[in-house]
Motif scaffolding. Sequence first.
Motif, PDB file in Angstrom:
ATOM      1  N   GLU A   1       1.020  -1.132  -0.080  1.00 22.97           N
ATOM      2  CA  GLU A   1       0.105   0.095  -0.026  1.00 22.97           C
ATOM      3  C   GLU A   1       1.057   1.049   0.128  1.00 22.97           C
ATOM      4  O   GLU A   1       1.710   1.292   0.823  1.00 22.97           O
ATOM      5  N   ARG A   2       0.683   2.190  -0.854  1.00 23.79           N
ATOM      6  CA  ARG A   2       1.529   3.586  -0.990  1.00 23.79           C
ATOM      7  C   ARG A   2       1.614   4.182   0.100  1.00 23.79           C
ATOM      8  O   ARG A   2       2.405   4.700   0.632  1.00 23.79           O
ATOM      9  N   GLU A   3       0.366   4.113   0.772  1.00 27.07           N
ATOM     10  CA  GLU A   3       0.228   5.108   1.974  1.00 27.07           C
ATOM     11  C   GLU A   3       1.038   4.549   3.130  1.00 27.07           C
ATOM     12  O   GLU A   3       1.854   5.399   3.943  1.00 27.07           O
ATOM     13  N   PHE A   4       1.142   3.204   3.219  1.00 29.46           N
ATOM     14  CA  PHE A   4       2.040   2.635   4.208  1.00 29.46           C
ATOM     15  C   PHE A   4       3.570   2.756   3.776  1.00 29.46           C
ATOM     16  O   PHE A   4       4.517   3.125   4.846  1.00 29.46           O
ATOM     17  N   LEU A   5       3.952   2.517   2.830  1.00 28.69           N
ATOM     18  CA  LEU A   5       5.276   2.786   2.171  1.00 28.69           C
ATOM     19  C   LEU A   5       5.641   4.478   2.506  1.00 28.69           C
ATOM     20  O   LEU A   5       6.597   4.712   3.001  1.00 28.69           O
ATOM     21  N   LEU A   6       4.717   5.361   2.410  1.00 29.01           N
ATOM     22  CA  LEU A   6       4.874   6.953   2.546  1.00 29.01           C
ATOM     23  C   LEU A   6       5.362   6.926   4.010  1.00 29.01           C
ATOM     24  O   LEU A   6       6.209   7.637   4.336  1.00 29.01           O
ATOM     25  N   VAL A   7       4.498   6.446   5.006  1.00 31.44           N
ATOM     26  CA  VAL A   7       4.757   6.840   6.378  1.00 31.44           C
ATOM     27  C   VAL A   7       6.130   6.003   6.665  1.00 31.44           C
ATOM     28  O   VAL A   7       6.945   6.787   7.603  1.00 31.44           O
ATOM     29  N   ILE A   8       6.377   4.773   6.187  1.00 34.76           N
ATOM     30  CA  ILE A   8       7.631   4.093   6.580  1.00 34.76           C
ATOM     31  C   ILE A   8       8.965   5.160   6.230  1.00 34.76           C
ATOM     32  O   ILE A   8       9.672   5.179   6.884  1.00 34.76           O
ATOM     33  N   PHE A   9       8.721   5.374   5.022  1.00 31.45           N
ATOM     34  CA  PHE A   9       9.914   6.161   4.289  1.00 31.45           C
ATOM     35  C   PHE A   9       9.956   7.572   4.899  1.00 31.45           C
ATOM     36  O   PHE A   9      10.943   8.109   4.944  1.00 31.45           O
ATOM     37  N   ALA A  10       8.855   8.102   5.293  1.00 34.85           N
ATOM     38  CA  ALA A  10       8.974   9.399   5.748  1.00 34.85           C
ATOM     39  C   ALA A  10       9.721   9.189   7.055  1.00 34.85           C
ATOM     40  O   ALA A  10      10.501  10.062   7.629  1.00 34.85           O
ATOM     41  N   ILE A  11       9.419   8.060   7.925  1.00 34.56           N
ATOM     42  CA  ILE A  11      10.292   7.921   9.261  1.00 34.56           C
ATOM     43  C   ILE A  11      11.715   7.802   9.078  1.00 34.56           C
ATOM     44  O   ILE A  11      12.521   8.068   9.714  1.00 34.56           O
ATOM     45  N   PHE A  12      12.041   6.908   8.078  1.00 38.75           N
ATOM     46  CA  PHE A  12      13.439   6.734   7.503  1.00 38.75           C
ATOM     47  C   PHE A  12      13.987   8.254   7.104  1.00 38.75           C
ATOM     48  O   PHE A  12      15.054   8.493   7.544  1.00 38.75           O
ATOM     49  N   GLY A  13      13.272   8.848   6.352  1.00 36.77           N
ATOM     50  CA  GLY A  13      13.878  10.126   6.157  1.00 36.77           C
ATOM     51  C   GLY A  13      14.018  10.936   7.378  1.00 36.77           C
ATOM     52  O   GLY A  13      15.008  11.871   7.258  1.00 36.77           O
ATOM     53  N   ALA A  14      13.225  11.153   8.308  1.00 40.11           N
ATOM     54  CA  ALA A  14      13.325  11.989   9.399  1.00 40.11           C
ATOM     55  C   ALA A  14      14.663  11.437  10.085  1.00 40.11           C
ATOM     56  O   ALA A  14      15.562  12.226  10.744  1.00 40.11           O
ATOM     57  N   SER A  15      14.757  10.051  10.165  1.00 36.90           N
ATOM     58  CA  SER A  15      15.997   9.573  11.006  1.00 36.90           C
ATOM     59  C   SER A  15      17.235   9.836  10.027  1.00 36.90           C
ATOM     60  O   SER A  15      18.201  10.117  10.673  1.00 36.90           O
ATOM     61  N   PHE A  16      17.163   9.723   9.006  1.00 37.64           N
ATOM     62  CA  PHE A  16      18.542  10.069   8.176  1.00 37.64           C
ATOM     63  C   PHE A  16      18.556  11.571   8.397  1.00 37.64           C
ATOM     64  O   PHE A  16      19.859  11.864   8.352  1.00 37.64           O
ATOM     65  N   GLY A  17      17.658  12.437   8.281  1.00 33.12           N
ATOM     66  CA  GLY A  17      17.828  13.876   8.574  1.00 33.12           C
ATOM     67  C   GLY A  17      18.525  14.268   9.835  1.00 33.12           C
ATOM     68  O   GLY A  17      19.606  14.933   9.848  1.00 33.12           O
ATOM     69  N   SER A  18      18.251  13.385  10.852  1.00 29.88           N
ATOM     70  CA  SER A  18      18.727  13.575  12.193  1.00 29.88           C
ATOM     71  C   SER A  18      20.130  13.178  12.227  1.00 29.88           C
ATOM     72  O   SER A  18      21.177  13.911  12.926  1.00 29.88           O
ATOM     73  N   PHE A  19      20.503  11.909  11.443  1.00 31.14           N
ATOM     74  CA  PHE A  19      21.884  11.649  11.197  1.00 31.14           C
ATOM     75  C   PHE A  19      22.939  12.631  10.481  1.00 31.14           C
ATOM     76  O   PHE A  19      23.898  12.793  11.039  1.00 31.14           O
ATOM     77  N   LEU A  20      22.158  13.071   9.459  1.00 24.43           N
ATOM     78  CA  LEU A  20      22.868  13.969   8.678  1.00 24.43           C
ATOM     79  C   LEU A  20      23.174  15.399   9.351  1.00 24.43           C
ATOM     80  O   LEU A  20      24.304  15.836   9.107  1.00 24.43           O
ATOM     81  N   ASN A  21      22.229  15.717  10.210  1.00 20.19           N
ATOM     82  CA  ASN A  21      22.479  16.788  11.047  1.00 20.19           C
ATOM     83  C   ASN A  21      23.931  16.708  11.794  1.00 20.19           C
ATOM     84  O   ASN A  21      24.590  17.486  11.955  1.00 20.19           O
ATOM     85  N   VAL A  22      24.021  15.614  12.525  1.00 21.06           N
ATOM     86  CA  VAL A  22      25.283  15.201  13.219  1.00 21.06           C
ATOM     87  C   VAL A  22      26.445  15.201  12.493  1.00 21.06           C
ATOM     88  O   VAL A  22      27.480  15.769  12.536  1.00 21.06           O
ATOM     89  N   VAL A  23      26.472  14.440  11.318  1.00 20.69           N
ATOM     90  CA  VAL A  23      27.468  14.395  10.249  1.00 20.69           C
ATOM     91  C   VAL A  23      27.880  15.940   9.800  1.00 20.69           C
ATOM     92  O   VAL A  23      29.293  16.083   9.681  1.00 20.69           O
ATOM     93  N   ALA A  24      27.052  16.483   9.593  1.00 14.20           N
ATOM     94  CA  ALA A  24      27.443  17.921   8.804  1.00 14.20           C
ATOM     95  C   ALA A  24      28.289  18.550  10.098  1.00 14.20           C
ATOM     96  O   ALA A  24      29.348  19.392  10.060  1.00 14.20           O
ATOM     97  N   HIS A  25      27.320  18.606  11.325  1.00 10.73           N
ATOM     98  CA  HIS A  25      27.920  19.443  12.419  1.00 10.73           C
ATOM     99  C   HIS A  25      29.221  19.062  12.737  1.00 10.73           C
ATOM    100  O   HIS A  25      30.319  20.067  13.142  1.00 10.73           O
ATOM    101  N   ARG A  26      29.553  17.903  13.076  1.00  8.97           N
ATOM    102  CA  ARG A  26      31.008  17.381  13.482  1.00  8.97           C
ATOM    103  C   ARG A  26      31.819  17.574  12.350  1.00  8.97           C
ATOM    104  O   ARG A  26      32.914  17.716  12.662  1.00  8.97           O
TER     105      ARG A  26
END
Length: 261
Positions: free
Chosen positions: A9-34
């Motif tokens: 279901e596309r809606e399920f995938l959208l939510v799952i990948f949005a969570i992945f995206g938020a997690s990657f965003g958090s990680f990339l914040n750390v990578v860039a700052h450090r």
Amino acid sequence: MMGFEFEFEREFLLVIFAIFGASFGSFLNVVAHRSIEGRSWWGHERSICESCKHVLGFWELIPILSWLCLRGKCKNCGAKISVRYLLVELITASAFGLIIFRHGLSFESLLACVGICGMMINSLTDIETGEIFDVYTLSFVILGLLLRIYAGFGAILDGFLGALFGFGIFALIIILSRGGMGWGDATFMSGMGALLGWKLAMLAFYIGIMFGGICVLILLLIGRLHWGKGESVPLVPFLSVGCFVAFLCGNDILANLSFGF
């Protein structure tokens, strides 16, 4: 569409990948700052409050939710946590979700999500210091070409030509302007070109430059930027907008153009 498709279901995938995206965003914040501070972002170093050095616990590191629940402040000392962290997580979550909504679970989505990570980390360092780290831009050249092995020789050639165009167009501008633009922009666009392919890389470059030009003109008109005073504007964030549009709907845009692509 090139690649693989699964019956989810596309809606399920959208939510799952949005969570992945938020997690990657958090990680990339750390990578860039450090990276900017010259610190290692891998290994066992824990995330801390920059003000009181309080080691952040699990509940303080949940993307988006932690910032909102803590109201943008450190639980230990009350110091403000930059809204940048929240914005990066929201933008990356939205970008991942839009890609999945548009392309489903496919090879294009894989390339696009990898590209979004490249856009985000290089935009962050460019905005904060004007510096673009070659180790990140060049790694996306290699990664883009390696991922294209899945789709065969034609896809690899497309990625190679995209990388060549991305680097070459900026190399030409740098030479003609006698150093008026940095080589980091060239290596960044080379990495994105390897992921996009040459047609979409051309489109991304055009959209990014036009969008950047419009934004600079607006800044000049409202007095936030002053012509001839040596002020610089980071280019990578504008190029990233162009790349994202190309990933999201570039093929449809090209299909409606009559340029013989």
